[in-house]
Write an enzyme that holds these catalytic residues in place. Structure first.
Site, PDB file in Angstrom:
ATOM      1  N   ASP A  57       0.836  -1.193   0.000  1.00 30.65           N
ATOM      2  CA  ASP A  57       0.000   0.000   0.000  1.00 30.65           C
ATOM      3  C   ASP A  57       0.876   1.250   0.000  1.00 30.65           C
ATOM      4  O   ASP A  57       1.524   1.563   0.996  1.00 30.65           O
ATOM      5  CB  ASP A  57      -0.912  -0.018   1.235  1.00 30.65           C
ATOM      6  CG  ASP A  57      -1.908   1.119   1.233  1.00 30.65           C
ATOM      7  OD1 ASP A  57      -1.856   1.980   0.330  1.00 30.65           O
ATOM      8  OD2 ASP A  57      -2.751   1.164   2.160  1.00 30.65           O
ATOM      9  N   ASP A 108       4.352  14.539 -17.954  1.00 30.06           N
ATOM     10  CA  ASP A 108       4.442  15.854 -18.598  1.00 30.06           C
ATOM     11  C   ASP A 108       3.751  16.937 -17.785  1.00 30.06           C
ATOM     12  O   ASP A 108       3.970  18.126 -18.023  1.00 30.06           O
ATOM     13  CB  ASP A 108       3.832  15.792 -19.998  1.00 30.06           C
ATOM     14  CG  ASP A 108       2.359  15.393 -19.999  1.00 30.06           C
ATOM     15  OD1 ASP A 108       1.956  14.571 -19.146  1.00 30.06           O
ATOM     16  OD2 ASP A 108       1.596  15.896 -20.850  1.00 30.06           O
ATOM     17  N   TYR A 127      -1.751  17.133  -8.827  1.00 28.22           N
ATOM     18  CA  TYR A 127      -1.122  15.940  -9.420  1.00 28.22           C
ATOM     19  C   TYR A 127       0.270  16.255  -9.945  1.00 28.22           C
ATOM     20  O   TYR A 127       1.254  15.583  -9.594  1.00 28.22           O
ATOM     21  CB  TYR A 127      -2.003  15.387 -10.536  1.00 28.22           C
ATOM     22  CG  TYR A 127      -1.308  14.346 -11.378  1.00 28.22           C
ATOM     23  CD1 TYR A 127      -1.001  13.091 -10.849  1.00 28.22           C
ATOM     24  CD2 TYR A 127      -0.937  14.621 -12.692  1.00 28.22           C
ATOM     25  CE1 TYR A 127      -0.342  12.134 -11.622  1.00 28.22           C
ATOM     26  CE2 TYR A 127      -0.293  13.665 -13.470  1.00 28.22           C
ATOM     27  CZ  TYR A 127       0.009  12.431 -12.929  1.00 28.22           C
ATOM     28  OH  TYR A 127       0.662  11.493 -13.690  1.00 28.22           O
TER      29      TYR A 127
END
Length: 290
Positions: free
Chosen positions: A36, A102, A125
């Site tokens: 995990d 990217d 992110y």
């Protein structure tokens, strides 16, 4: 040589495992059930215990929009667990190939981003993946980091599979046409990984298929290819729309094409154009559904 693949049940990890299996390579695959990554304290010890010659770290939090709400989890998996992987590899004396994105770039440029260009993530992110790269470098400066983009393949959730589903359900699709990037087929990414590992590459590299596209261009080609490959398609119209007409929680870079000059010098073959690889993937998928 033994290769450990983390995130082995995701779209890229699964592709890596299948390629290693097909070639008869010694490998270990671990998915979320076995380790995990939201618990980084467990990760370093587990990675060290496996004592693999190479670790391909495909494990990541990749839900770009949900990351805006789950900031802590995104950073735990993409930064803290990435650091833990590097710590485990360092303890065991192996090598690390870590997959990045990217989305660490801000999209301000109009020429392909080099590995050395300034980063400017626009969302959680991208920032978490950038800080993951930095954390790995702090622990393991010689680590191999491979940035890729617009990833799709036979496994997991991705844009190609979404468009195939929608094209079978709707007569009209609306797709953003002012975000520019380069699609990357998992099969081609894994092939490049294998070359980098064979050459014991270090540092940062970037890979995508050749060519550039907007999401609209990509969708148009997916639908056209789906028709040729025999997929059920009812979509007759695909309309280009601006990003502002399709608001999402996370901001995307308007341009995230990455330079492949560095990796081209390492590869002993020509990188396929994204249209070529897309159609190969669609033909494979249509065959598996027959």
């Amino acid at each position: 040589m033994t290769i450990l693949v983390t995130g082995a049940k995701g779209q890229l990890g699964r592709e890596a495992v299948l390629a290693l299996q097909a070639d008869g390579e010694a490998f270990i695959s671990i998915g979320r059930d076995e380790l995990d990554f939201s618990q980084p304290a467990q990760v370093a010890e587990a990675i060290a215990d496996y004592s693999a010659d190479w670790v391909i770290n495909c494990a990541a939090y990749t839900q770009v929009d949900k990351a805006e709400e789950e900031r802590e989890l995104a950073f735990t998996v993409n930064r803290d667990a990435a650091r833990a992987v590097a710590e485990g590899v360092k303890r065991s004396g192996g090598h690390l190939l870590h997959v990045s994105t990217d989305f660490i770039f801000g999209g301000e440029q109009s020429r392909p981003y080099k590995e050395s260009d300034a980063t400017n993530p626009l969302g959680v992110y991208g920032q978490s993946k950038l800080e993951g790269e930095q954390a790995i470098r702090e622990v393991l400066p010689e680590a191999l980091i491979l940035r890729t983009a617009w990833v799709y393949g036979a496994h997991g959730h991705n844009f190609v599979k979404t468009i195939l589903r929608l094209a079978a359900e709707r007569e009209e699709l609306r797709v953003v046409d002012d975000q520019i990037g380069a699609p990357s087929w998992t099969s081609d990414i894994v092939k490049a990984m294998r070359v980098l590992i064979k050459n014991e590459a270090t540092g940062t590299y970037q890979f995508s298929n050749e060519g550039v596209a907007s999401w609209y261009d990509f969708a148009m080609e997916i639908v056209a290819g789906a028709k040729r490959a025999g997929f059920p398609v009812v979509a007759e119209t695909i309309r280009p729309i601006p990003t502002e007409d399709f608001p999402l929680p996370a901001k995307r870079p308007a341009y995230s094409v990455m330079s492949k000059v560095k990796i081209r010098g390492m590869l002993d073959y020509q990188i396929p154009h994204w249209r070529e690889s897309l159609y190969r993937m669609l033909k494979q998928q249509s065959g598996s559904q027959a």
